[in-house]
Design a protein around this motif. Structure first.
Motif, PDB file in Angstrom:
ATOM      1  N   ALA A   3      78.985  -7.031  67.585  1.00  0.00           N
ATOM      2  CA  ALA A   3      78.988  -7.933  68.738  1.00  0.00           C
ATOM      3  C   ALA A   3      77.822  -8.917  68.652  1.00  0.00           C
ATOM      4  O   ALA A   3      77.955 -10.092  69.008  1.00  0.00           O
ATOM      5  CB  ALA A   3      78.926  -7.133  70.031  1.00  0.00           C
ATOM      6  N   THR A   6      78.696 -11.626  66.095  1.00  0.00           N
ATOM      7  CA  THR A   6      79.690 -12.539  66.675  1.00  0.00           C
ATOM      8  C   THR A   6      79.028 -13.478  67.674  1.00  0.00           C
ATOM      9  O   THR A   6      79.279 -14.692  67.660  1.00  0.00           O
ATOM     10  CB  THR A   6      80.814 -11.739  67.361  1.00  0.00           C
ATOM     11  N   ASP A   7      78.172 -12.943  68.540  1.00  0.00           N
ATOM     12  CA  ASP A   7      77.476 -13.780  69.514  1.00  0.00           C
ATOM     13  C   ASP A   7      76.539 -14.769  68.838  1.00  0.00           C
ATOM     14  O   ASP A   7      76.371 -15.904  69.302  1.00  0.00           O
ATOM     15  CB  ASP A   7      76.691 -12.917  70.507  1.00  0.00           C
ATOM     16  N   GLN A   8      75.921 -14.354  67.736  1.00  0.00           N
ATOM     17  CA  GLN A   8      75.033 -15.250  67.007  1.00  0.00           C
ATOM     18  C   GLN A   8      75.825 -16.425  66.413  1.00  0.00           C
ATOM     19  O   GLN A   8      75.396 -17.578  66.491  1.00  0.00           O
ATOM     20  CB  GLN A   8      74.321 -14.478  65.905  1.00  0.00           C
ATOM     21  N   TYR A  10      78.649 -17.562  67.572  1.00  0.00           N
ATOM     22  CA  TYR A  10      79.110 -18.357  68.707  1.00  0.00           C
ATOM     23  C   TYR A  10      78.001 -19.268  69.226  1.00  0.00           C
ATOM     24  O   TYR A  10      78.235 -20.446  69.516  1.00  0.00           O
ATOM     25  CB  TYR A  10      79.621 -17.430  69.807  1.00  0.00           C
ATOM     26  N   VAL A  33      73.296 -15.384  76.702  1.00  0.00           N
ATOM     27  CA  VAL A  33      73.870 -15.453  75.356  1.00  0.00           C
ATOM     28  C   VAL A  33      73.227 -14.482  74.370  1.00  0.00           C
ATOM     29  O   VAL A  33      73.759 -14.269  73.287  1.00  0.00           O
ATOM     30  CB  VAL A  33      73.792 -16.886  74.782  1.00  0.00           C
ATOM     31  N   GLN A  36      73.779  -9.260  73.514  1.00  0.00           N
ATOM     32  CA  GLN A  36      74.277  -8.364  72.467  1.00  0.00           C
ATOM     33  C   GLN A  36      73.344  -8.301  71.256  1.00  0.00           C
ATOM     34  O   GLN A  36      73.625  -7.589  70.303  1.00  0.00           O
ATOM     35  CB  GLN A  36      75.664  -8.813  72.001  1.00  0.00           C
ATOM     36  N   TYR A  37      72.253  -9.072  71.293  1.00  0.00           N
ATOM     37  CA  TYR A  37      71.339  -9.143  70.154  1.00  0.00           C
ATOM     38  C   TYR A  37      70.439  -7.918  70.092  1.00  0.00           C
ATOM     39  O   TYR A  37      70.012  -7.407  71.132  1.00  0.00           O
ATOM     40  CB  TYR A  37      70.451 -10.374  70.258  1.00  0.00           C
TER      41      TYR A  37
END
Length: 81
Positions: A3, A6-8, A10, A33, A36-37
């Motif tokens: 996740a 993917t967020d990175q 995005y 944002v 999830q990191y």
């Protein structure tokens, strides 16, 4: 992909699109944002956003204290609501 990965991707896409679409330096508003990191990604992302905000106002909303701590460490101005 995780996740966080993917967020990175995005976030990278959003920043790139903003650079391509906006001729003016419009403010960038980001809402949680980095949630999830992992810690390493958070530190790297807040360091990047700190540099990025030298040319463009960047507002990052979050409810995660770890993100706030990382942003403070990288020179961000924190306002708690």
């Amino acid at each position: 992909l995780s996740a966080g990965t993917t967020d990175q991707a995005y976030l990278s896409l959003r920043l790139a699109m903003c650079e391509l679409i906006c001729d003016e330096q419009m403010p960038m508003i980001l809402d949680d944002v980095l949630c999830q990191y992992d810690d390493r990604r958070t530190d790297e992302a807040t360091a990047f956003l700190s540099e990025y905000s030298a040319d463009r106002q960047t507002i990052l909303f979050t409810c995660h204290n770890s993100v706030c701590d990382s942003a403070k460490k990288n020179g961000a101005v924190i306002t708690e609501l």
